[in-house]
Design a protein around this motif. Structure first.
Motif, mmCIF file in Angstrom:
data_model
loop_
_atom_site.group_PDB
_atom_site.id
_atom_site.type_symbol
_atom_site.label_atom_id
_atom_site.label_comp_id
_atom_site.label_asym_id
_atom_site.label_seq_id
_atom_site.Cartn_x
_atom_site.Cartn_y
_atom_site.Cartn_z
ATOM 1 N N ILE A 1 0.755 -1.260 -0.352
ATOM 2 C CA ILE A 1 -0.236 0.249 -0.503
ATOM 3 C C ILE A 1 0.663 1.263 -0.269
ATOM 4 O O ILE A 1 0.783 2.351 -0.430
ATOM 5 C CB ILE A 1 -1.283 -0.160 1.121
ATOM 6 C CG1 ILE A 1 -2.072 -0.876 0.979
ATOM 7 C CG2 ILE A 1 -2.120 1.219 1.208
ATOM 8 C CD1 ILE A 1 -2.687 -1.196 2.159
ATOM 9 N N LEU B 1 1.682 1.748 -3.512
ATOM 10 C CA LEU B 1 0.694 2.302 -3.956
ATOM 11 C C LEU B 1 0.480 3.995 -4.066
ATOM 12 O O LEU B 1 0.631 4.404 -4.874
ATOM 13 C CB LEU B 1 -0.391 1.864 -3.887
ATOM 14 C CG LEU B 1 -1.909 1.976 -4.288
ATOM 15 C CD1 LEU B 1 -3.108 0.905 -4.447
ATOM 16 C CD2 LEU B 1 -2.096 3.587 -3.923
ATOM 17 N N LEU B 2 0.678 4.097 -2.943
ATOM 18 C CA LEU B 2 0.520 5.961 -2.495
ATOM 19 C C LEU B 2 2.169 6.495 -3.298
ATOM 20 O O LEU B 2 2.448 7.819 -3.634
ATOM 21 C CB LEU B 2 0.866 6.409 -1.386
ATOM 22 C CG LEU B 2 -0.734 5.346 -0.582
ATOM 23 C CD1 LEU B 2 -0.341 6.303 0.482
ATOM 24 C CD2 LEU B 2 -1.585 7.099 -1.162
ATOM 25 N N GLN C 1 4.161 5.043 -5.796
ATOM 26 C CA GLN C 1 4.075 4.754 -7.214
ATOM 27 C C GLN C 1 2.415 5.843 -7.971
ATOM 28 O O GLN C 1 2.848 6.639 -9.035
ATOM 29 C CB GLN C 1 3.420 4.086 -7.573
ATOM 30 C CG GLN C 1 4.166 2.844 -7.572
ATOM 31 C CD GLN C 1 5.441 3.309 -8.618
ATOM 32 O OE1 GLN C 1 5.255 3.624 -10.236
ATOM 33 N NE2 GLN C 1 6.360 2.633 -8.393
ATOM 34 N N SER C 2 1.932 6.720 -7.137
ATOM 35 C CA SER C 2 0.745 7.628 -6.814
ATOM 36 C C SER C 2 1.402 8.878 -7.815
ATOM 37 O O SER C 2 1.422 9.965 -7.985
ATOM 38 C CB SER C 2 -0.106 8.015 -5.938
ATOM 39 O OG SER C 2 0.211 8.719 -5.337
ATOM 40 N N LYS C 3 2.099 9.441 -7.060
ATOM 41 C CA LYS C 3 3.560 10.530 -7.697
ATOM 42 C C LYS C 3 4.229 10.590 -9.491
ATOM 43 O O LYS C 3 4.343 11.322 -9.614
ATOM 44 C CB LYS C 3 4.809 10.242 -7.128
ATOM 45 C CG LYS C 3 4.547 11.215 -5.367
ATOM 46 C CD LYS C 3 6.229 11.234 -4.662
ATOM 47 C CE LYS C 3 6.495 11.038 -3.378
ATOM 48 N NZ LYS C 3 7.242 11.418 -2.642
ATOM 49 N N VAL D 1 1.726 9.232 -12.094
ATOM 50 C CA VAL D 1 1.228 9.522 -12.851
ATOM 51 C C VAL D 1 1.346 10.487 -13.984
ATOM 52 O O VAL D 1 0.802 9.616 -15.381
ATOM 53 C CB VAL D 1 -0.095 9.836 -11.791
ATOM 54 C CG1 VAL D 1 -1.491 10.107 -13.268
ATOM 55 C CG2 VAL D 1 -0.845 9.310 -10.761
ATOM 56 N N PRO E 1 -1.176 0.426 -17.917
ATOM 57 C CA PRO E 1 -1.554 1.599 -17.325
ATOM 58 C C PRO E 1 -1.507 1.853 -15.654
ATOM 59 O O PRO E 1 -2.005 1.157 -15.493
ATOM 60 C CB PRO E 1 -2.959 2.074 -18.107
ATOM 61 C CG PRO E 1 -2.383 1.709 -19.217
ATOM 62 C CD PRO E 1 -2.923 0.226 -19.208
ATOM 63 N N SER F 1 -2.869 3.608 -13.826
ATOM 64 C CA SER F 1 -4.486 3.666 -13.454
ATOM 65 C C SER F 1 -5.116 2.374 -13.552
ATOM 66 O O SER F 1 -6.541 2.756 -12.823
ATOM 67 C CB SER F 1 -5.220 4.411 -14.452
ATOM 68 O OG SER F 1 -4.956 4.260 -15.114
ATOM 69 N N ILE F 2 -4.344 1.229 -14.415
ATOM 70 C CA ILE F 2 -5.368 0.521 -13.827
ATOM 71 C C ILE F 2 -4.411 -1.439 -13.263
ATOM 72 O O ILE F 2 -4.912 -1.854 -12.390
ATOM 73 C CB ILE F 2 -5.140 -0.448 -15.358
ATOM 74 C CG1 ILE F 2 -6.174 0.328 -16.712
ATOM 75 C CG2 ILE F 2 -5.760 -1.718 -15.368
ATOM 76 C CD1 ILE F 2 -5.919 -0.226 -18.144
ATOM 77 N N TRP G 1 -2.330 0.259 -10.151
ATOM 78 C CA TRP G 1 -2.750 -0.225 -8.841
ATOM 79 C C TRP G 1 -3.571 -0.404 -8.202
ATOM 80 O O TRP G 1 -4.540 -0.186 -7.252
ATOM 81 C CB TRP G 1 -1.789 1.238 -8.995
ATOM 82 C CG TRP G 1 -0.351 1.127 -9.679
ATOM 83 C CD1 TRP G 1 0.450 1.051 -10.267
ATOM 84 C CD2 TRP G 1 0.662 0.214 -8.693
ATOM 85 N NE1 TRP G 1 2.135 1.219 -9.708
ATOM 86 C CE2 TRP G 1 1.665 0.434 -8.842
ATOM 87 C CE3 TRP G 1 0.291 -0.343 -7.048
ATOM 88 C CZ2 TRP G 1 3.141 -0.403 -8.141
ATOM 89 C CZ3 TRP G 1 1.549 -1.183 -6.362
ATOM 90 C CH2 TRP G 1 2.694 -0.634 -7.216
ATOM 91 N N PRO G 2 -5.167 0.423 -9.038
ATOM 92 C CA PRO G 2 -5.804 -0.517 -8.200
ATOM 93 C C PRO G 2 -6.319 -2.124 -8.227
ATOM 94 O O PRO G 2 -7.033 -1.951 -6.702
ATOM 95 C CB PRO G 2 -7.260 0.151 -9.160
ATOM 96 C CG PRO G 2 -7.031 1.741 -9.730
ATOM 97 C CD PRO G 2 -5.058 1.343 -9.638
ATOM 98 N N PHE H 1 -4.683 -2.425 -5.317
ATOM 99 C CA PHE H 1 -5.620 -2.354 -3.884
ATOM 100 C C PHE H 1 -6.504 -2.723 -3.535
ATOM 101 O O PHE H 1 -6.508 -3.642 -2.313
ATOM 102 C CB PHE H 1 -5.684 -0.577 -4.097
ATOM 103 C CG PHE H 1 -7.268 0.039 -3.366
ATOM 104 C CD1 PHE H 1 -6.477 0.253 -2.168
ATOM 105 C CD2 PHE H 1 -8.270 -0.472 -3.531
ATOM 106 C CE1 PHE H 1 -7.571 0.207 -1.069
ATOM 107 C CE2 PHE H 1 -9.615 -0.648 -2.437
ATOM 108 C CZ PHE H 1 -9.179 0.220 -0.841
ATOM 109 N N PHE I 1 4.263 4.870 3.876
ATOM 110 C CA PHE I 1 4.105 6.317 2.550
ATOM 111 C C PHE I 1 5.132 7.037 3.264
ATOM 112 O O PHE I 1 6.165 8.072 2.327
ATOM 113 C CB PHE I 1 3.055 6.362 2.310
ATOM 114 C CG PHE I 1 2.907 7.748 1.028
ATOM 115 C CD1 PHE I 1 3.125 7.914 0.330
ATOM 116 C CD2 PHE I 1 2.424 8.955 2.032
ATOM 117 C CE1 PHE I 1 4.107 9.049 -0.790
ATOM 118 C CE2 PHE I 1 2.698 10.033 0.945
ATOM 119 C CZ PHE I 1 3.216 10.192 -0.256
#
Lengths: 165, 493
Positions: free
Chosen positions: B214, B217-218, B220-222, B224, B385, B387-388, B390-391, B394, B422
């Motif tokens: 998790i 995941l946070l 990796q959100s950087k 995008v 991608p 956006s596919i 990492w959800p 989760f 994180f």
């Protein structure tokens, strides 16, 4: 000698010590909480330690390490940390939404697709149907795998109630 | 000996295990090529899926993920200049420049061969060294175990990510986390705040899922909006005779370095690959090629990082001290499946131990085949991608966290530790020391308690035990050695 000059603003220096301050505060809170723990009679503990001793011992070491860390920060200016952008904060917010949905519905399989769908969109997925398909197919596949193969029973809620009967 | 060999050979003839290792190798390579996922996150996510498996099958799955993902990080390191795992970071230094010269196939071929040789070498060392170390460990008593765990914790200082002090603070935090719950001798409740789900202490699985999956995941959100540039790959080429002549010494040297680094408690493939790379450069006759596409650079890093995988399994299985973040998860896997790591594992469960070693050996050959014939295909996976992807991570994380104890509390624990992990990483604290600290915490406290009881509360008697004193001196030298050395050289100058 500190690398930054005396002209550096006070605010910058304060920002520098937020982490050591937080860690110091954490250590003192743990020491305080440890001191509140009950003591055991001598016949149980014998020559060994009381339950409070070990956490206090750990936090004393932690305080020493924090002091060294502060000194390092003073000598070498740490890298500036960029503030996170929307996808990061929105993901944390989605964790909160996940918690709230479970509190309301009691069902992980209501919360997971909603969060997955929103996460896909906030992470830049422009095609809504792609995000939606991912949010439905993935949890369904995982649910079937865990239910049939691993025989894990999930908490009852809006959807699982229908499935479990 | 014959018993051990036949146990290892049984893996090669068991169709179920063969299929399982084959499928897991594919999965491991996919996990390895996906930037951000890596062996540790992959193992954390897959651990709940192994719950209904037999112990050998479960550990085979986890160790296969470990070796195959460690190798696969090199595919993206070479083709898109993004290491799939941190252990492949050193591979980018020369792998990507060589690929840019139109020799991506050659770079991958060298990476595949070096990784396989490194991996196989380390499994052989594991098979020889582990039982020998187990014989020594058989004599360990609480003071020795206490000193050994202190040595393990002191080694956290040299984990590659974060600084020494930050890693030690992370380790101390992990040890403190192990004190949450009922104290084992007195049954006094510590830091539970009335929550009886924590009575037995924090479960390792949700904490690890939070810290590794998790939090990643946070992180990796950087990324995008990151644009990835790829290099074309036609086919993977096996090294030529000339190539072998240039790299065989480098591979052998890195095999030794990687295995040795892996054996050290808390060290791992990332440190091994960096040292393997720098040693390859130091010994090379063509130093000027390094950073511009040197095949020795690729071989040095890749042989070392895969050699570390077998090495890291030695302290994990013999002493119960994880050799890396991924082996910390494998250690939890062993415990969940009732295989208590330690010397007794090598006397009471010999067959299972060698079957696990056999499956690691098999996984090395399988990823070699996949690397040679399907690298191109796997490289395309890295373009999924985020956006596919990492959800999906989760969903796997929260369901995985729930699955072991079937408790929603574990899901909240995973999410909380995801956020803690994180923020820790944001401020330069690595999460692996927290995980290692959590595992070693109970060992430290319990063995200290037993030692104090043994010597009527005279703690200094621990120092009077030769082996314990040896480990404590090692720990002291590990922590203070570099500073003392600096002081002495400064004084001399």
């Amino acid at each position: 000698m500190p690398l930054y000059g005396a002209s550096e603003s006070f605010i910058m220096k304060k920002k520098l010590y937020i982490i050591p301050l937080f860690l110091t505060l954490f250590s003192f809170v743990v020491i305080y909480l440890s001191l509140q723990l009950d003591t055991s009679p001598e016949m149980i503990v014998g020559d060994s330690m009381q339950a409070r001793s070990f956490p206090i011992f750990l936090m004393v070491i932690n305080l020493l390490l924090v002091a060294i860390l502060s000194l390092q920060f003073y000598k070498t200016y740490p890298k500036e940390i960029e503030l996170e952008k929307f996808p990061t904060w929105s993901s944390m917010l989605l964790f909160l939404i996940f918690y709230i949905i479970i509190l309301i519905s009691g069902d992980m399989f209501v919360a997971i697709p909603i969060v997955m769908f929103l996460m896909g969109l906030t992470w830049g997925q422009k095609k809504v149907w792609v995000s939606l398909t991912n949010a439905i197919v993935t949890p369904l596949s995982i649910f079937l795998l865990f239910d049939y193969v691993l025989q894990v029973r999930f908490p009852r809620g809006w959807l699982t109630n229908i499935y479990y009967g | 000996m014959i018993e051990a060999i036949s146990a290892m050979a049984s893996v090669f003839t068991d169709p179920y295990l063969l299929t399982l290792i084959f499928a897991t190798t594919i999965l491991g390579v996919i996990i390895g090529v996906l930037p951000g996922l890596g062996a540790t996150t992959g193992a954390a996510l897959l651990l709940p899926f192994t719950l209904t498996m037999e112990p050998v099958q479960a550990i085979a799955v986890l160790s296969t993920i470990y070796v195959s993902a460690t190798f696969a990080g090199s595919i993206t390191a070479i083709l898109i200049n993004t290491p799939g795992t941190s252990a492949a970071a050193a591979t980018t230094f020369d792998g990507y420049p060589l690929a840019q010269k139109g020799e991506a196939g050659r770079a991958l071929g060298i990476a595949v061969v070096s990784s396989t040789v490194g991996g196989v070498f380390s499994v052989i060392v594991l098979c020889i060294a582990a039982p020998l170390l187990a014989r020594v460990a058989y004599e360990f008593r609480p003071p020795e175990y206490f000193a050994l765990t202190i040595f393990g914790l002191s080694m956290l200082a040299s984990i590659s990510a974060g600084g020494a002090v930050k890693n030690l603070i992370g380790g101390i935090f992990g040890v403190w986390l192990s004190t949450i719950g009922s104290e084992r001798v007195t049954a006094i409740e510590r830091f539970m705040f009335g929550n009886y789900d924590l009575y037995e202490g924090l479960s390792f699985v949700p904490v690890f899922i939070g810290l590794f999956a998790i939090s990643e995941l946070l992180v990796q959100s950087k990324t995008v909006n990151k644009i990835i540039e790829t290099v074309a790959l036609k086919a993977v080429k096996l090294p030529t005779k000339e190539d072998y002549k240039r790299i065989w010494k480098t591979i052998l040297r890195s095999c030794g370095i990687g295995t040795f680094i892996g054996v050290l408690p808390a060290e791992g493939a990332t440190v091994a690959s960096m040292i393997g790379y720098s040693e390859a450069k130091r010994w090379s006759k063509n130093k000027e090629e390094f950073g511009k596409g040197s095949i020795e650079g690729i071989a040095g890093a890749e042989a070392a990082n895969n050699a570390a995988t077998g090495g890291a399994m030695v302290p994990t299985m013999v002493l119960g001290i994880p050799g890396s973040g991924t082996t910390a998860i494998i250690l939890v896997g062993l415990m969940v499946h009732g295989l208590r790591p330690g010397a007794y594992l090598f006397t009471e469960q010999v067959e299972k131990v060698y079957q696990i070693f056999g499956s690691m050996l098999l996984a090395n050959f399988m990823f070699m085949a996949m690397g040679l014939y399907a690298a191109r295909l796997f490289a395309r996976v890295s373009l999924i991608p985020i956006s596919i992807l990492w959800p999906i991570v989760f969903a796997l994380s929260v369901i995985g966290a729930y699955a072991l104890s079937q408790s929603l509390v574990d899901v909240w624990i995973a999410l909380i530790f995801g956020v803690i992990g994180f923020f820790a990483r944001r401020h330069g604290f690595a999460v692996a020391p927290i995980a290692v600290g959590l595992i070693l915490g109970e060992m430290v406290e319990t063995n200290l308690q037993h030692s104090l009881k043994m010597y009527d509360g005279q703690w200094w008697m621990i120092l009077a035990q030769p082996l314990a004193a040896f480990f404590l001196v090692l720990a002291f030298l590990g922590l203070c050695g570099p500073y003392l050395y600096n002081l002495i050289t400064k004084h001399k100058n």
